[in-house]
Write a protein that holds these residues in place. Sequence first.
Motif, PDB file in Angstrom:
ATOM      1  N   ASP A   8       0.395   9.779   8.106  1.00 56.22           N
ATOM      2  CA  ASP A   8      -0.355   8.985   9.434  1.00 56.22           C
ATOM      3  C   ASP A   8      -1.535   7.867   9.668  1.00 56.22           C
ATOM      4  N   ALA A   9      -2.376   7.893   8.004  1.00 54.42           N
ATOM      5  CA  ALA A   9      -3.527   6.732   8.526  1.00 54.42           C
ATOM      6  C   ALA A   9      -3.064   5.984   8.553  1.00 54.42           C
ATOM      7  N   THR A  10      -3.994   4.930   9.460  1.00 53.90           N
ATOM      8  CA  THR A  10      -3.586   3.534   9.595  1.00 53.90           C
ATOM      9  C   THR A  10      -5.457   2.560   8.651  1.00 53.90           C
ATOM     10  N   GLU A  11      -6.112   3.024   9.030  1.00 49.17           N
ATOM     11  CA  GLU A  11      -7.530   2.358   8.410  1.00 49.17           C
ATOM     12  C   GLU A  11      -7.234   2.009   7.124  1.00 49.17           C
ATOM     13  N   GLU A  12      -7.526   0.817   6.934  1.00 48.01           N
ATOM     14  CA  GLU A  12      -7.214   0.827   5.400  1.00 48.01           C
ATOM     15  C   GLU A  12      -8.386   0.882   4.484  1.00 48.01           C
ATOM     16  N   ASP A  13      -9.647   1.114   4.973  1.00 46.77           N
ATOM     17  CA  ASP A  13     -10.638   1.499   3.799  1.00 46.77           C
ATOM     18  C   ASP A  13     -10.110   2.841   3.857  1.00 46.77           C
ATOM     19  N   ALA A  14     -10.043   3.935   4.877  1.00 45.34           N
ATOM     20  CA  ALA A  14      -9.356   5.327   4.121  1.00 45.34           C
ATOM     21  C   ALA A  14      -8.566   5.277   3.293  1.00 45.34           C
ATOM     22  N   ILE A  15      -7.270   4.098   3.655  1.00 50.89           N
ATOM     23  CA  ILE A  15      -6.054   4.265   2.786  1.00 50.89           C
ATOM     24  C   ILE A  15      -6.906   4.543   0.775  1.00 50.89           C
ATOM     25  N   ARG A  16      -7.687   3.018   0.956  1.00 53.64           N
ATOM     26  CA  ARG A  16      -7.958   2.708  -0.262  1.00 53.64           C
ATOM     27  C   ARG A  16      -8.750   3.615  -1.495  1.00 53.64           C
ATOM     28  N   MET A  17      -9.688   4.352   0.102  1.00 50.06           N
ATOM     29  CA  MET A  17     -10.820   5.425  -0.640  1.00 50.06           C
ATOM     30  C   MET A  17      -9.879   6.777  -1.213  1.00 50.06           C
ATOM     31  N   MET A  18      -8.657   7.075  -0.563  1.00 52.62           N
ATOM     32  CA  MET A  18      -7.996   8.229  -0.953  1.00 52.62           C
ATOM     33  C   MET A  18      -7.056   8.090  -1.606  1.00 52.62           C
ATOM     34  N   ILE A  19      -6.318   6.541  -2.210  1.00 51.88           N
ATOM     35  CA  ILE A  19      -5.314   6.281  -3.252  1.00 51.88           C
ATOM     36  C   ILE A  19      -6.850   6.534  -4.625  1.00 51.88           C
ATOM     37  N   THR A  20      -8.087   5.729  -4.059  1.00 48.24           N
ATOM     38  CA  THR A  20      -9.195   5.968  -5.265  1.00 48.24           C
ATOM     39  C   THR A  20      -8.778   6.900  -6.064  1.00 48.24           C
ATOM     40  N   GLN A  21      -9.554   7.946  -5.047  1.00 47.84           N
ATOM     41  CA  GLN A  21      -9.626   9.804  -4.959  1.00 47.84           C
ATOM     42  C   GLN A  21      -8.792   9.722  -5.688  1.00 47.84           C
ATOM     43  N   GLY A  22      -6.835  10.016  -5.332  1.00 46.20           N
ATOM     44  CA  GLY A  22      -6.149  10.569  -5.941  1.00 46.20           C
ATOM     45  C   GLY A  22      -6.147  10.152  -7.247  1.00 46.20           C
ATOM     46  N   HIS A  23      -6.144   8.848  -7.677  1.00 43.53           N
ATOM     47  CA  HIS A  23      -5.995   8.425  -9.020  1.00 43.53           C
ATOM     48  C   HIS A  23      -7.110   9.111  -9.606  1.00 43.53           C
ATOM     49  N   MET A  24      -8.280   9.722  -9.213  1.00 41.19           N
ATOM     50  CA  MET A  24      -9.336  10.011 -10.086  1.00 41.19           C
ATOM     51  C   MET A  24      -8.855  11.827 -10.334  1.00 41.19           C
ATOM     52  N   GLN A  25      -8.550  12.264  -9.344  1.00 37.31           N
ATOM     53  CA  GLN A  25      -8.017  13.722  -9.442  1.00 37.31           C
ATOM     54  C   GLN A  25      -6.369  13.613 -10.743  1.00 37.31           C
ATOM     55  N   LEU A  26      -5.560  12.827 -10.486  1.00 36.38           N
ATOM     56  CA  LEU A  26      -4.642  12.386 -11.008  1.00 36.38           C
ATOM     57  C   LEU A  26      -5.696  12.555 -12.979  1.00 36.38           C
ATOM     58  N   ARG A  27      -6.116  11.682 -13.012  1.00 26.06           N
ATOM     59  CA  ARG A  27      -6.776  11.632 -14.500  1.00 26.06           C
ATOM     60  C   ARG A  27      -7.426  12.723 -14.936  1.00 26.06           C
ATOM     61  N   GLU A  28      -8.303  13.552 -14.074  1.00 27.53           N
ATOM     62  CA  GLU A  28      -9.078  15.391 -14.058  1.00 27.53           C
ATOM     63  C   GLU A  28      -8.016  15.943 -14.335  1.00 27.53           C
ATOM     64  N   LEU A  29      -6.264  15.661 -13.337  1.00 21.67           N
ATOM     65  CA  LEU A  29      -5.584  16.540 -14.131  1.00 21.67           C
ATOM     66  C   LEU A  29      -4.974  16.220 -15.451  1.00 21.67           C
ATOM     67  N   ARG A  73       1.059  -1.284   0.296  1.00 19.90           N
ATOM     68  CA  ARG A  73      -0.391  -0.088   0.391  1.00 19.90           C
ATOM     69  C   ARG A  73       0.917   1.270  -0.248  1.00 19.90           C
ATOM     70  N   ARG A  74       2.375   1.191   0.558  1.00 23.44           N
ATOM     71  CA  ARG A  74       3.118   2.458   0.905  1.00 23.44           C
ATOM     72  C   ARG A  74       3.553   2.416  -0.589  1.00 23.44           C
ATOM     73  N   GLN A  75       3.922   1.195  -1.137  1.00 22.61           N
ATOM     74  CA  GLN A  75       4.381   1.635  -2.879  1.00 22.61           C
ATOM     75  C   GLN A  75       3.219   2.379  -3.549  1.00 22.61           C
ATOM     76  N   GLN A  76       2.041   2.339  -3.318  1.00 24.87           N
ATOM     77  CA  GLN A  76       0.849   2.827  -4.157  1.00 24.87           C
ATOM     78  C   GLN A  76       0.791   4.099  -4.020  1.00 24.87           C
ATOM     79  N   VAL A  77       0.910   4.639  -2.433  1.00 26.62           N
ATOM     80  CA  VAL A  77       0.284   5.662  -2.590  1.00 26.62           C
ATOM     81  C   VAL A  77       2.105   6.591  -3.249  1.00 26.62           C
ATOM     82  N   LEU A  78       3.228   5.927  -2.533  1.00 27.22           N
ATOM     83  CA  LEU A  78       4.597   6.737  -3.415  1.00 27.22           C
ATOM     84  C   LEU A  78       4.996   6.729  -5.100  1.00 27.22           C
ATOM     85  N   GLN A  79       3.902   5.932  -5.365  1.00 27.27           N
ATOM     86  CA  GLN A  79       3.839   5.886  -6.619  1.00 27.27           C
ATOM     87  C   GLN A  79       2.855   7.290  -7.064  1.00 27.27           C
ATOM     88  N   LEU A  80       1.669   7.139  -6.677  1.00 26.82           N
ATOM     89  CA  LEU A  80       0.767   7.467  -6.916  1.00 26.82           C
ATOM     90  C   LEU A  80       1.268   9.162  -6.443  1.00 26.82           C
TER      91      LEU A  80
END
Length: 88
Positions: free
Chosen positions: A58-79, A18-25
């Motif tokens: 410092d987020a640790t909740e798995e569902d919240a992290i997944r949601m943030m990654i998904t939102q980040g990808h959507m924002q990247l696509r919009e950009l 998950r950390r690798q996904q976040v850094l890649q994003l």
Amino acid sequence: MAASRLPPSTLTLRQFLRRQQVLQLYRRILRALRDVPAEADRRHLQQWAREEFRRNKDATEEDAIRMMITQGHMQLRELQKALKLAKS
């Protein structure tokens, strides 16, 4: 008396991946922002991205992290779409 040291925190495989996904994003967003034509806008967006990632580091909740990654990808696509349209 010697000070005791805590063992370094270790990540589970899932946390590591998950950390690798976040850094890649994060890297992909910063790379995309290089194409923003106006320097002031580019700097503002870079600062915003950095602050967002720092704020959630410092987020640790798995569902919240997944949601943030998904939102980040959507924002990247919009950009990327907006930058593509601006070049047209």
